[in-house]
Design an enzyme around this catalytic site. Structure first.
Site, PDB file in Angstrom:
ATOM      1  N   ARG A   1      -1.604  -6.639  12.329  1.00 44.43           N
ATOM      2  CA  ARG A   1      -2.544  -5.970  13.233  1.00 44.43           C
ATOM      3  C   ARG A   1      -3.116  -6.942  14.264  1.00 44.43           C
ATOM      4  O   ARG A   1      -3.320  -6.583  15.417  1.00 44.43           O
ATOM      5  CB  ARG A   1      -3.670  -5.314  12.441  1.00 44.43           C
ATOM      6  CG  ARG A   1      -3.228  -4.063  11.722  1.00 44.43           C
ATOM      7  CD  ARG A   1      -4.257  -2.972  11.826  1.00 44.43           C
ATOM      8  NE  ARG A   1      -3.838  -1.838  10.997  1.00 44.43           N
ATOM      9  CZ  ARG A   1      -4.674  -1.066  10.333  1.00 44.43           C
ATOM     10  NH1 ARG A   1      -5.974  -1.306  10.374  1.00 44.43           N
ATOM     11  NH2 ARG A   1      -4.229  -0.037   9.635  1.00 44.43           N
TER      12      ARG A   1
ATOM     13  N   SER B   1     -11.432  -6.214   6.515  1.00 49.51           N
ATOM     14  CA  SER B   1     -12.491  -5.596   5.735  1.00 49.51           C
ATOM     15  C   SER B   1     -13.002  -6.624   4.739  1.00 49.51           C
ATOM     16  O   SER B   1     -12.208  -7.348   4.125  1.00 49.51           O
ATOM     17  CB  SER B   1     -11.957  -4.363   4.999  1.00 49.51           C
ATOM     18  OG  SER B   1     -12.988  -3.710   4.300  1.00 49.51           O
TER      19      SER B   1
ATOM     20  N   ARG C   1       0.063   2.266  13.303  1.00 48.68           N
ATOM     21  CA  ARG C   1      -0.747   1.117  12.861  1.00 48.68           C
ATOM     22  C   ARG C   1      -0.673   0.852  11.366  1.00 48.68           C
ATOM     23  O   ARG C   1      -1.374  -0.014  10.859  1.00 48.68           O
ATOM     24  CB  ARG C   1      -2.206   1.323  13.299  1.00 48.68           C
ATOM     25  CG  ARG C   1      -2.872   2.534  12.698  1.00 48.68           C
ATOM     26  CD  ARG C   1      -4.142   2.909  13.458  1.00 48.68           C
ATOM     27  NE  ARG C   1      -5.201   1.944  13.274  1.00 48.68           N
ATOM     28  CZ  ARG C   1      -6.187   2.068  12.384  1.00 48.68           C
ATOM     29  NH1 ARG C   1      -6.227   3.118  11.571  1.00 48.68           N
ATOM     30  NH2 ARG C   1      -7.132   1.170  12.299  1.00 48.68           N
ATOM     31  N   HIS C   2       0.185   1.588  10.635  1.00 47.56           N
ATOM     32  CA  HIS C   2       0.255   1.430   9.180  1.00 47.56           C
ATOM     33  C   HIS C   2       1.639   0.970   8.728  1.00 47.56           C
ATOM     34  O   HIS C   2       2.663   1.425   9.242  1.00 47.56           O
ATOM     35  CB  HIS C   2      -0.082   2.753   8.475  1.00 47.56           C
ATOM     36  CG  HIS C   2      -1.536   3.083   8.493  1.00 47.56           C
ATOM     37  ND1 HIS C   2      -2.104   3.868   9.460  1.00 47.56           N
ATOM     38  CD2 HIS C   2      -2.536   2.725   7.652  1.00 47.56           C
ATOM     39  CE1 HIS C   2      -3.404   3.991   9.227  1.00 47.56           C
ATOM     40  NE2 HIS C   2      -3.693   3.309   8.137  1.00 47.56           N
TER      41      HIS C   2
ATOM     42  N   ARG D   1       0.847  -1.192   0.000  1.00 42.66           N
ATOM     43  CA  ARG D   1       0.000   0.000   0.000  1.00 42.66           C
ATOM     44  C   ARG D   1       0.881   1.240   0.000  1.00 42.66           C
ATOM     45  O   ARG D   1       1.628   1.483   0.944  1.00 42.66           O
ATOM     46  CB  ARG D   1      -0.901   0.011   1.243  1.00 42.66           C
ATOM     47  CG  ARG D   1      -1.858  -1.184   1.336  1.00 42.66           C
ATOM     48  CD  ARG D   1      -3.044  -1.041   0.405  1.00 42.66           C
ATOM     49  NE  ARG D   1      -3.829  -2.267   0.319  1.00 42.66           N
ATOM     50  CZ  ARG D   1      -4.802  -2.593   1.160  1.00 42.66           C
ATOM     51  NH1 ARG D   1      -5.111  -1.789   2.162  1.00 42.66           N
ATOM     52  NH2 ARG D   1      -5.473  -3.720   1.003  1.00 42.66           N
TER      53      ARG D   1
ATOM     54  N   GLU E   1      -9.603  -1.667  13.411  1.00 41.46           N
ATOM     55  CA  GLU E   1      -9.996  -2.559  12.314  1.00 41.46           C
ATOM     56  C   GLU E   1      -8.875  -3.523  11.956  1.00 41.46           C
ATOM     57  O   GLU E   1      -7.719  -3.135  11.810  1.00 41.46           O
ATOM     58  CB  GLU E   1     -10.357  -1.723  11.088  1.00 41.46           C
ATOM     59  CG  GLU E   1     -10.787  -2.536   9.883  1.00 41.46           C
ATOM     60  CD  GLU E   1      -9.974  -2.220   8.642  1.00 41.46           C
ATOM     61  OE1 GLU E   1      -9.631  -3.173   7.929  1.00 41.46           O
ATOM     62  OE2 GLU E   1      -9.673  -1.044   8.416  1.00 41.46           O
TER      63      GLU E   1
ATOM     64  N   GLU F   1       0.674   4.226   0.802  1.00 46.83           N
ATOM     65  CA  GLU F   1       0.033   5.260   1.602  1.00 46.83           C
ATOM     66  C   GLU F   1       1.079   5.924   2.492  1.00 46.83           C
ATOM     67  O   GLU F   1       1.773   5.244   3.249  1.00 46.83           O
ATOM     68  CB  GLU F   1      -1.077   4.647   2.473  1.00 46.83           C
ATOM     69  CG  GLU F   1      -2.190   4.011   1.655  1.00 46.83           C
ATOM     70  CD  GLU F   1      -3.191   3.285   2.543  1.00 46.83           C
ATOM     71  OE1 GLU F   1      -2.935   3.165   3.752  1.00 46.83           O
ATOM     72  OE2 GLU F   1      -4.230   2.837   2.020  1.00 46.83           O
TER      73      GLU F   1
END
Length: 571
Positions: free
Chosen positions: A545, A493, A335-336, A327, A490, A329
């Site tokens: 996670r 998903s 948390r990423h 990802r 989360e 991002e």
């Protein structure tokens, strides 16, 4: 006029031009230097002679030293038939009965281990702590008629973290050794060879990694030892990973994968391996990594989502995959990660997508209970450093499953201001998790029927949303989608996917971020459903996670062996 007589130039230098010799001070200095060098040479010769004499009289000279790099076995070392090879954790199993350690002349063992520390008690006595596999034991090196002082000195000087080969006698100590995990046994060293020598000065010590990472702004530890930041630990990750709790973290991480696969295989799922190099940013998002691919370019896969669905259309029925996810991002949060491990599954269902939700709930409870039963020791070890409440689990069939609208109502009642179809921020997710824990007594819950506008283009709208469809507001309403949460964050998903090609094309064009169904990378995906496909759904779980939230780790990077984030590509 008489010719002037030619002047004769003398062959000798003029007065005062003769070369001067060394000064008295220079001669005196040179004499001192010569005397100093002679004394040093005599001293070195004496030391070498003394060393040779000591070596010639060293009764243990063949019982210690550094092994050659080719791994040649030391001479006169006990054979496997004479002395068993053991792992440190096995010592308690083999010699837990203290009476066995009283056998005259035994029991002898051979093992490999790393040196936690070595210290000299005197010229005749040294203590070493060996560790391996989460176990540690004290060893004694004592001079005697069969073990030389030279060997004691060598053993006490082995640098911490060195890897050694040891032959020793297992004995019961006079008192339990409280500083090691094996407390009722100790090893009396007979032979010790260094197989991999560590440098004397390392960038950090393993003991530094066995403390919690410092909170922001913390400069000095309570015990006065220097703080070792997360960045320093990750820069020296090989040393950091030797910490006992880090070993436990990754045993648990491996356990999550094993439990995930065990459960799904028992339900008839098949493992798959899908591509990570794609010809286009197929899911339509901008958060993809572009790489050079021969004369063209490629993209690293954000998930195996489209391929999972294509395989269900190919009559694979139930599939799962464990693999890397990328990802792009620029999220520098705790948390990423830009690369993490995805636990993905996809399946047909009979009547309603909640069949998928129920199976996923069952899967997660299987993982949680498996961790409690199989990895209790590792979990307790990590939580002894990162203190966190036990993870509160609901009973089977009683997982809190809240419609998204109910979650919004709970947050509003708690003072949060947000609209009916607003996506939740991270603080709001955590707040909702606390509210669910208070109301339902569970750290694990499901949020169902998310707004259609905030889900991917392949998400199936609810029946009510389809019935009230308005072309002017194509993304209004809710969807058959769900997220799973641990401790208010989360972890997964998922959704029912659109399996009708015509409707899929419509949703792709009408999505909040429209994509072309005939575009590169999506054309084949849409075509898969033209050949007929069953109703299906699934989800993607972030492995790191799960580990982070189960153990209460303060940063997801601690759950990745060599984490990748916007600022880190090494080691």
């Amino acid at each position: 006029m008489a010719e002037q007589a030619e002047r004769v130039v003398p062959l000798t230098d003029p007065p005062g031009a003769e070369e001067k010799g060394p000064s008295k001070s220079a001669l005196k200095k040179a004499a001192k230097e010569k005397e100093k060098a002679e004394k040093a040479a005599k001293r070195q010769a004496a030391e070498e002679a003394q060393k040779k004499e000591a070596e010639s009289s060293d009764i243990s000279k063949n019982d210690y030293g550094e092994l050659p790099m080719d791994g040649a076995w030391p001479s006169d070392f006990p054979s496997k038939e004479d002395v068993p090879r053991v792992q440190l954790p096995q010592l308690l199993e083999y010699f837990g009965d203290a009476s066995r350690t009283e056998t005259p002349g035994g029991p002898h063992v051979v093992f490999r281990a790393s040196v936690e520390n070595a210290r000299s008690q005197s010229a005749k006595l040294a203590f070493i702590v060996f560790s391996r596999g989460g176990a540690s034991i004290q060893a004694v090196v004592a001079a005697s008629d069969e073990l030389s002082r030279q060997m004691v000195k060598f053993c006490s000087s082995v640098p911490a973290e060195s890897y050694v080969l040891v032959h020793g006698l297992v004995k019961a100590p006079k008192e339990p050794v409280k500083s090691t995990t094996i407390q009722n046994l100790e090893v009396h060293v007979k032979k010790l060879f260094v197989e991999g020598k560590a440098e004397a000065q390392l960038p950090m010590q393993v003991a530094d990694a066995e403390r919690p990472i410092p909170v922001e702004g913390e400069e000095e530890a309570v015990d006065g030892r220097p703080i070792v930041t997360l960045s320093t630990r990750l820069n020296n990750r090989v040393i950091d990973l030797r910490a006992k709790h880090n070993q436990a973290i990754f045993a648990i991480k491996d356990g999550v994968v094993a439990l995930f696969e065990e459960f799904l295989r028992s339900k008839g799922f098949r493992g798959i391996q899908t591509p990570r190099l794609l010809g286009s940013a197929s899911e339509g998002g901008a958060n993809v990594f572009e790489v050079k691919y021969f004369a063209t370019k490629a993209f690293l896969a954000q998930s195996p989502q489209l391929y999972k669905q294509m395989l269900v259309a190919a009559r694979f029925e139930k599939v799962f995959e464990v693999g890397p996810v990328f990802r792009a991002e620029n999220s520098n949060t705790a948390r990423h990660l830009t690369e993490f491990t995805g636990l993905d599954m996809e399946m047909e269902f009979e009547e309603d997508y909640h069949e998928v939700v129920s199976l996923l709930e069952e899967l997660m409870l299987f993982i949680f209970n498996g961790l409690k039963d199989r990895y209790a020791r590792e979990t307790d070890l990590v939580r002894s450093i990162y203190h966190v409440e036990d993870f509160k689990l609901p009973s089977a069939g009683a997982v809190p499953r809240l419609p998204f609208s109910e979650g919004i109502s709970m947050l509003r009642a708690a003072g949060e201001e947000l609209g009916d179809f607003d996506d939740l921020s991270t603080p709001q997710e955590k707040r909702l998790g606390a509210l669910v824990l208070e109301k339902y007594g569970s750290d694990f819950y499901v949020l169902d029927e998310f707004p259609l506008a905030i889900r991917p283009f392949y998400t199936m709208p609810t029946a009510a949303t389809q019935a009230s469809y308005n072309p002017a507001s194509p993304n209004a309403g809710y969807s058959n989608s769900y997220d799973f949460f641990m401790r208010g964050q989360e972890i997964m998903s998922g959704a029912q996917r659109i399996h009708n090609a015509t409707f899929l094309e419509q949703r792709m064009r009408a999505h909040e971020t429209p994509v072309d169904p005939m575009g590169e990378g999506l054309r084949d995906y849409v075509a898969a459903f033209r050949a007929g496909a069953p109703k299906h759904g699934g989800g993607g779980i972030g492995l790191e996670r799960i580990v982070m939230l189960w153990l209460g780790l303060p940063n997801v990077r601690l759950a990745s062996l060599f984490p990748r984030d916007p600022g880190r590509l090494t080691p």
